[in-house]
Design a protein around this motif. Structure first.
Motif, PDB file in Angstrom:
ATOM      1  N   TRP A   1      -7.220  -4.825   3.930  1.00 39.02           N
ATOM      2  CA  TRP A   1      -7.314  -3.653   4.161  1.00 39.02           C
ATOM      3  C   TRP A   1      -7.029  -3.469   5.631  1.00 39.02           C
ATOM      4  CZ3 TRP A   1     -11.721  -5.234   1.225  1.00 39.02           C
ATOM      5  CH2 TRP A   1     -11.575  -5.080  -0.097  1.00 39.02           C
ATOM      6  N   VAL A   2      -6.778  -4.461   6.174  1.00 43.89           N
ATOM      7  CA  VAL A   2      -6.101  -4.160   7.831  1.00 43.89           C
ATOM      8  C   VAL A   2      -4.715  -3.816   8.007  1.00 43.89           C
ATOM      9  CG1 VAL A   2      -5.811  -5.450  10.130  1.00 43.89           C
ATOM     10  CG2 VAL A   2      -7.739  -5.939   8.734  1.00 43.89           C
ATOM     11  N   ARG A   3      -4.393  -2.731   8.666  1.00 44.23           N
ATOM     12  CA  ARG A   3      -3.361  -2.321   8.865  1.00 44.23           C
ATOM     13  C   ARG A   3      -2.614  -2.289  10.226  1.00 44.23           C
ATOM     14  NH1 ARG A   3      -3.397  -3.680   4.347  1.00 44.23           N
ATOM     15  NH2 ARG A   3      -3.205  -2.658   2.463  1.00 44.23           N
ATOM     16  N   GLY A   4      -3.445  -2.472  11.345  1.00 43.20           N
ATOM     17  CA  GLY A   4      -3.046  -2.644  12.643  1.00 43.20           C
ATOM     18  C   GLY A   4      -4.202  -3.062  13.657  1.00 43.20           C
ATOM     19  N   ILE A   5      -3.784  -3.558  14.670  1.00 45.11           N
ATOM     20  CA  ILE A   5      -5.072  -4.325  15.431  1.00 45.11           C
ATOM     21  C   ILE A   5      -4.238  -3.977  17.123  1.00 45.11           C
ATOM     22  CG2 ILE A   5      -6.004  -6.599  16.239  1.00 45.11           C
ATOM     23  CD1 ILE A   5      -5.328  -7.640  13.499  1.00 45.11           C
ATOM     24  N   ALA A   6      -5.162  -3.678  17.819  1.00 45.71           N
ATOM     25  CA  ALA A   6      -4.714  -3.408  19.186  1.00 45.71           C
ATOM     26  C   ALA A   6      -5.779  -3.947  20.236  1.00 45.71           C
ATOM     27  CB  ALA A   6      -4.689  -1.863  19.224  1.00 45.71           C
TER      28      ALA A   6
ATOM     29  N   VAL B   1      -6.882   0.828   5.910  1.00 48.76           N
ATOM     30  CA  VAL B   1      -6.358   2.043   5.148  1.00 48.76           C
ATOM     31  C   VAL B   1      -7.716   2.971   4.890  1.00 48.76           C
ATOM     32  CG1 VAL B   1      -5.085   0.349   3.903  1.00 48.76           C
ATOM     33  CG2 VAL B   1      -7.423   0.572   2.873  1.00 48.76           C
ATOM     34  N   PRO B   2      -7.452   4.011   4.320  1.00 45.86           N
ATOM     35  CA  PRO B   2      -8.508   4.916   4.242  1.00 45.86           C
ATOM     36  C   PRO B   2      -9.483   4.611   3.442  1.00 45.86           C
ATOM     37  CG  PRO B   2      -6.287   6.102   3.989  1.00 45.86           C
ATOM     38  CD  PRO B   2      -6.045   4.515   3.918  1.00 45.86           C
ATOM     39  N   ASP B   3     -11.029   4.779   3.767  1.00 41.05           N
ATOM     40  CA  ASP B   3     -12.091   4.520   3.343  1.00 41.05           C
ATOM     41  C   ASP B   3     -12.372   3.014   3.161  1.00 41.05           C
ATOM     42  OD1 ASP B   3     -12.483   7.221   2.788  1.00 41.05           O
ATOM     43  OD2 ASP B   3     -11.212   7.331   1.119  1.00 41.05           O
ATOM     44  N   ARG B   4     -12.049   2.326   3.840  1.00 40.11           N
ATOM     45  CA  ARG B   4     -12.160   0.900   4.135  1.00 40.11           C
ATOM     46  C   ARG B   4     -12.524   0.064   5.308  1.00 40.11           C
ATOM     47  NH1 ARG B   4     -13.766  -1.754  -0.763  1.00 40.11           N
ATOM     48  NH2 ARG B   4     -12.642  -1.221  -2.264  1.00 40.11           N
ATOM     49  N   ALA B   5     -12.902   0.784   6.126  1.00 39.93           N
ATOM     50  CA  ALA B   5     -13.260   0.217   7.638  1.00 39.93           C
ATOM     51  C   ALA B   5     -14.471  -0.724   7.438  1.00 39.93           C
ATOM     52  CB  ALA B   5     -13.512   1.511   8.619  1.00 39.93           C
ATOM     53  N   TRP B   6     -15.513  -0.295   6.633  1.00 35.64           N
ATOM     54  CA  TRP B   6     -16.459  -1.132   6.519  1.00 35.64           C
ATOM     55  C   TRP B   6     -16.261  -2.543   5.821  1.00 35.64           C
ATOM     56  CZ3 TRP B   6     -21.002  -0.870   9.278  1.00 35.64           C
ATOM     57  CH2 TRP B   6     -21.292   0.270   9.872  1.00 35.64           C
ATOM     58  N   SER B   7     -15.146  -2.432   4.769  1.00 35.61           N
ATOM     59  CA  SER B   7     -14.838  -3.522   4.144  1.00 35.61           C
ATOM     60  C   SER B   7     -14.163  -4.427   4.805  1.00 35.61           C
ATOM     61  CB  SER B   7     -13.942  -2.911   2.834  1.00 35.61           C
ATOM     62  OG  SER B   7     -14.745  -2.097   2.294  1.00 35.61           O
ATOM     63  N   ALA B   8     -13.262  -3.902   5.639  1.00 36.26           N
ATOM     64  CA  ALA B   8     -12.216  -4.789   6.578  1.00 36.26           C
ATOM     65  C   ALA B   8     -13.225  -5.442   7.359  1.00 36.26           C
ATOM     66  CB  ALA B   8     -11.346  -3.820   7.243  1.00 36.26           C
ATOM     67  N   ARG B   9     -14.071  -4.799   7.999  1.00 32.70           N
ATOM     68  CA  ARG B   9     -14.991  -5.197   9.320  1.00 32.70           C
ATOM     69  C   ARG B   9     -15.921  -6.475   8.452  1.00 32.70           C
ATOM     70  NH1 ARG B   9     -20.514  -5.053  10.960  1.00 32.70           N
ATOM     71  NH2 ARG B   9     -20.614  -5.456  13.215  1.00 32.70           N
ATOM     72  N   PHE B  10     -16.265  -6.130   7.227  1.00 27.60           N
ATOM     73  CA  PHE B  10     -17.030  -7.357   6.566  1.00 27.60           C
ATOM     74  C   PHE B  10     -16.417  -8.514   6.734  1.00 27.60           C
ATOM     75  CE2 PHE B  10     -18.226  -9.534   2.630  1.00 27.60           C
ATOM     76  CZ  PHE B  10     -19.491  -9.809   2.874  1.00 27.60           C
ATOM     77  N   PHE B  11     -14.998  -8.805   6.184  1.00 28.82           N
ATOM     78  CA  PHE B  11     -14.297  -9.833   6.006  1.00 28.82           C
ATOM     79  C   PHE B  11     -13.749 -10.419   7.338  1.00 28.82           C
ATOM     80  CE2 PHE B  11     -13.970  -8.154   1.737  1.00 28.82           C
ATOM     81  CZ  PHE B  11     -14.286  -9.260   0.962  1.00 28.82           C
ATOM     82  N   VAL B  12     -13.506  -9.548   8.305  1.00 30.36           N
ATOM     83  CA  VAL B  12     -13.436 -10.072   9.803  1.00 30.36           C
ATOM     84  C   VAL B  12     -14.431 -10.345  10.334  1.00 30.36           C
ATOM     85  CG1 VAL B  12     -12.670  -9.196  11.896  1.00 30.36           C
ATOM     86  CG2 VAL B  12     -11.193  -8.285   9.999  1.00 30.36           C
TER      87      VAL B  12
END
Length: 302
Positions: A100-105, A128-139
């Protein structure tokens, strides 16, 4: 002889950065000036009194008079930042493949190349929309397992994934305070994307066009990211993980989040919404903005 309106704005901008021990190039001065002006306008005002007597130019850097010592500090911090950016780029090439990661700055002091040797590396993630917490979990899991997260007494070159926003929540003005020049400079105005598509960057700029209302000459830092493509493996992983509930992953992370973040959640320094996650409980914006005003007051009445 009194300062013109433009001269006052120039002096105030240089004074704010002086409080951060940072001189400015001419282009940076234009970029961070909260006044509509051309390069020619600014050059003309810089060459005229009384502003000419209040500022000093050396080696292409502008600073307050008698403060040319900042150039040495700037050069040292620039070298430090260059090494940290290399580390951030390597990390982005790895983290861009996470679900769900689409960009990193990068942002904050590193993006302005004004960081100290012991500083960590602040990272901003677009999801991606509605997946900020999901992406953070795996990162977070990956960085913790690899011991790349900063800890008290061990922050140098560590990766701090402290800011997440999904594609529908890229307007970061929600974190603004009134006259929040520290955030104007260190926030969205200075984000440098390390990976992502041109479309993501344009979406980010459009969502944060409020920056141009405050800094009318502003131009976003050049977009020189690692090329990003949604590869088949990433798409497959996202499909496999799709049954995972965003709400449940959010609740789980909120349960294990250190209490200091929960207590500091004010919608500004700490944001724990569905589409934006911002974890800066040790937010010193208030102190710096006060310091800016004190510096300006002192300079204008010198």
């Amino acid at each position: 002889m009194e300062l013109t309106d433009l001269q006052q704005k120039i002096l105030k901008t240089v004074a704010r950065f002086d409080a951060l021990d940072r001189p400015l190039t001419l282009l940076e001065l234009v970029n961070y000036l909260d006044y509509q002006a051309t390069l020619e306008d600014i050059l003309r005002e810089l060459s005229q009194k009384p502003l000419k007597d209040r500022l000093e130019e050396k080696q292409g850097w502008y600073c307050l008079s008698t403060r040319s010592d900042l150039i040495k500090i700037k050069n040292k911090r620039y070298r430090i930042a260059s090494e940290k950016i290399k580390i951030a780029r390597r990390a982005a090439r790895f983290l861009k493949h996470f679900p769900w990661v689409r960009g990193i700055a990068i942002y904050s002091s590193l993006a302005l190349k004004n960081c100290r040797d012991e500083s960590d590396i602040d990272l901003f993630f677009v999801t991606v929309p509605d997946r900020a917490w999901s992406a953070r979990f795996f990162v977070n899991i990956a960085l913790k397992l690899m011991r790349l997260r900063p800890y008290e007494g061990n922050t140098k070159n560590k990766l701090c994934p402290s800011y997440f926003a999904d594609e529908n929540h890229l307007n970061l003005s929600v974190a603004n305070h009134a006259n929040d020049y520290y955030y104007y400079y260190f926030g969205p105005a200075s984000f440098i994307f390390l990976c992502g598509t041109p479309e993501i960057r344009e979406k980010f700029i459009h969502a944060n066009n409020w920056v141009s209302d405050i800094l009318p000459n502003h131009k976003q830092p050049e977009f020189t990211p690692t090329l990003y493509h949604r590869n088949k493996i990433q798409l497959l992983i996202e499909k496999i993980l799709s049954p995972l509930s965003e709400k449940k992953l959010r609740r789980l992370q909120l349960r294990i989040l250190p209490t200091k973040y929960l207590k500091s959640c004010d919608g500004k320094k700490v944001i724990l919404d569905g589409g934006i996650i911002k974890l800066h409980n040790n937010d010193k914006r208030g102190d710096y903005n006060l310091l800016f005003e004190e510096k300006i007051e002192k300079i204008l009445h010198a």
